[in-house]
Design a protein around this motif. Sequence first.
Motif: not given
Length: 254
Positions: A25-31, A48-52, A58-68, A132-137
């Motif tokens: 399993p990869g890093p737990d982004f949701q945790a 909180s900033l450290e956790q973000l 470990v964000a996998r796509d633009g959607g997760e990075r946007g949430r962060v 947003p679900d496109a690869p981060l690159a």
Amino acid sequence: MDLRIVLGVALMLVSPAWGQPAASPGPDFQARMSAASQAYEDLDYEHSLEQLDAAKAVARDGGERGRVVILRGIVLADLGRRKESLAAFKEGLSLLPDASLPVKVSPKVSRDFEEVRRNVQRELARNPRPPPDAPLAMTDAPLEPTPPPALAPPAAQAEVGRSRSLPVLPLALLGGGVVLGGLGGYFGLQSRGNVNSARDDAFYSDRTAHLDSARGQALAANVLLGAAVTAATGAAITWLLTGDSPSPRTEVSP
């Protein structure tokens, strides 16, 4: 019968579920996001900033990075770092234009968030981004470069330089003359007031004191008014001498 068994075993061995080891399993982004939200609720903003930061790594796509970055903008707003907060909101809403605030915030932060959303929507209407679900690159790819502005012809540049060059010395002399004239008028009024007071005084010593003050103030007024006239004259002369001369910035090399 034996042939079917052999074929079944062979298929099991070459299938991904059996022929390869189970993927770790990869890093737990949701945790990490949950930990950041909990730290924010506990007013532990630094944690909180450290956790973000860890979640963003470990964000996998633009959607997760946007949430962060949206949650990061909220934390920065509570820390009073409004400029950084607006930048984080812009980055997050560029990735998730329809995102909502994940936690309850103050009305001021909510207004900033919606204002940034409107600006981002206008920008995205002009320059659409990948989903947003496109690869981060892909989401990190820069927008099309804006072509540099065309340079104005040399004659136009010279005209602009001429219009912007102001005769500083005449204006300075004129301003100084106005100030000196105002001071001279003030001392003149003070001198007249002391003369009137001397006329009304019953005692000789008081009249003498008022008259001495009046003389000093009259002298100061005359000197200041004379300096004001000199400054005004100098302003007029320098204006006439420098008004038509081109500024060095207006010279155009052939």
